[in-house]
Design a protein around this motif. Sequence first.
Motif, PDB file in Angstrom:
ATOM      1  N   GLN A 227       0.858  -1.246   0.021  1.00  0.00           N
ATOM      2  CA  GLN A 227      -0.026  -0.147   0.097  1.00  0.00           C
ATOM      3  C   GLN A 227       0.813   1.140  -0.157  1.00  0.00           C
ATOM      4  OE1 GLN A 227      -3.304   0.308  -0.335  1.00  0.00           O
ATOM      5  NE2 GLN A 227      -3.327  -1.896  -0.590  1.00  0.00           N
TER       6      GLN A 227
ATOM      7  N   VAL B  70       3.884   1.718  -1.246  1.00  0.00           N
ATOM      8  CA  VAL B  70       4.651   1.848  -2.568  1.00  0.00           C
ATOM      9  C   VAL B  70       3.178   2.240  -3.643  1.00  0.00           C
ATOM     10  CG1 VAL B  70       5.089   0.498  -4.613  1.00  0.00           C
ATOM     11  CG2 VAL B  70       6.107  -0.030  -2.506  1.00  0.00           C
ATOM     12  N   LYS B  71       1.972   1.724  -3.547  1.00  0.00           N
ATOM     13  CA  LYS B  71       1.018   2.260  -4.253  1.00  0.00           C
ATOM     14  C   LYS B  71       0.713   3.747  -3.918  1.00  0.00           C
ATOM     15  CE  LYS B  71      -1.753  -1.796  -4.945  1.00  0.00           C
ATOM     16  NZ  LYS B  71      -2.861  -2.646  -4.521  1.00  0.00           N
ATOM     17  N   SER B  72       0.686   4.304  -2.614  1.00  0.00           N
ATOM     18  CA  SER B  72       0.505   5.741  -2.480  1.00  0.00           C
ATOM     19  C   SER B  72       1.434   6.483  -2.884  1.00  0.00           C
ATOM     20  CB  SER B  72       0.148   5.733  -0.870  1.00  0.00           C
ATOM     21  OG  SER B  72       1.417   5.854  -0.059  1.00  0.00           O
ATOM     22  N   GLN B  73       2.858   6.074  -2.769  1.00  0.00           N
ATOM     23  CA  GLN B  73       4.151   6.901  -3.139  1.00  0.00           C
ATOM     24  C   GLN B  73       3.877   7.040  -4.608  1.00  0.00           C
ATOM     25  OE1 GLN B  73       6.999   4.650  -1.843  1.00  0.00           O
ATOM     26  NE2 GLN B  73       7.437   5.819   0.113  1.00  0.00           N
ATOM     27  N   THR B  74       3.479   5.903  -5.225  1.00  0.00           N
ATOM     28  CA  THR B  74       3.172   6.085  -6.933  1.00  0.00           C
ATOM     29  C   THR B  74       2.215   6.887  -7.429  1.00  0.00           C
ATOM     30  OG1 THR B  74       4.015   3.671  -7.099  1.00  0.00           O
ATOM     31  CG2 THR B  74       3.040   4.687  -8.985  1.00  0.00           C
ATOM     32  N   LEU B  75       0.956   6.836  -6.465  1.00  0.00           N
ATOM     33  CA  LEU B  75      -0.043   7.626  -6.716  1.00  0.00           C
ATOM     34  C   LEU B  75       0.274   9.212  -6.545  1.00  0.00           C
ATOM     35  CD1 LEU B  75      -3.288   5.884  -5.279  1.00  0.00           C
ATOM     36  CD2 LEU B  75      -2.745   6.579  -7.798  1.00  0.00           C
ATOM     37  N   GLU B  76       1.171   9.269  -5.413  1.00  0.00           N
ATOM     38  CA  GLU B  76       1.436  10.732  -4.952  1.00  0.00           C
ATOM     39  C   GLU B  76       2.360  11.184  -5.991  1.00  0.00           C
ATOM     40  OE1 GLU B  76       3.844  13.125  -1.293  1.00  0.00           O
ATOM     41  OE2 GLU B  76       4.087  10.880  -1.152  1.00  0.00           O
ATOM     42  N   SER B  77       3.457  10.508  -6.722  1.00  0.00           N
ATOM     43  CA  SER B  77       4.316  11.032  -7.820  1.00  0.00           C
ATOM     44  C   SER B  77       3.578  11.266  -8.819  1.00  0.00           C
ATOM     45  CB  SER B  77       5.315  10.141  -7.961  1.00  0.00           C
ATOM     46  OG  SER B  77       4.957   8.780  -8.409  1.00  0.00           O
ATOM     47  N   ARG B  78       2.680  10.581  -9.061  1.00  0.00           N
ATOM     48  CA  ARG B  78       1.555  10.879 -10.267  1.00  0.00           C
ATOM     49  C   ARG B  78       0.876  12.011 -10.276  1.00  0.00           C
ATOM     50  NH1 ARG B  78      -1.152   5.124 -11.608  1.00  0.00           N
ATOM     51  NH2 ARG B  78      -1.796   6.191 -13.525  1.00  0.00           N
TER      52      ARG B  78
END
Length: 102
Positions: free
Chosen positions: A77, A79-87
């Motif tokens: 989760q 990793v997913k939230s960091q990916t979403l944040e960078s997007r």
Amino acid sequence: KYWVDRPTAGSAPPTENQRREKQEVSHHSDLSLTLQAKKSRVVGQVTVLRGQIEQQAKSASRLDQKLTEIEGALSGQIVKSQTLESRVVALSSVCRRALRSD
């Protein structure tokens, strides 16, 4: 009293030493039975405690396994939230540029 002059087997009353010895043997026998009963109780209690400890160890192992699963899920989760944040950051940057160019 005939037995005083000539004691025969079983006819003489027990001497003080014989009586005391019989009491000591009886007392020793009682103590032995008491100790045996206590030992049996302790062995039973130890067996019960051992069973409880084994159950708690199994339970702790299951909890540890669950915690490991939860940690893995949380890591995923994160990793997913960091990916979403960078997007989101990239998208907001694109939006800002688009608004400036108008």
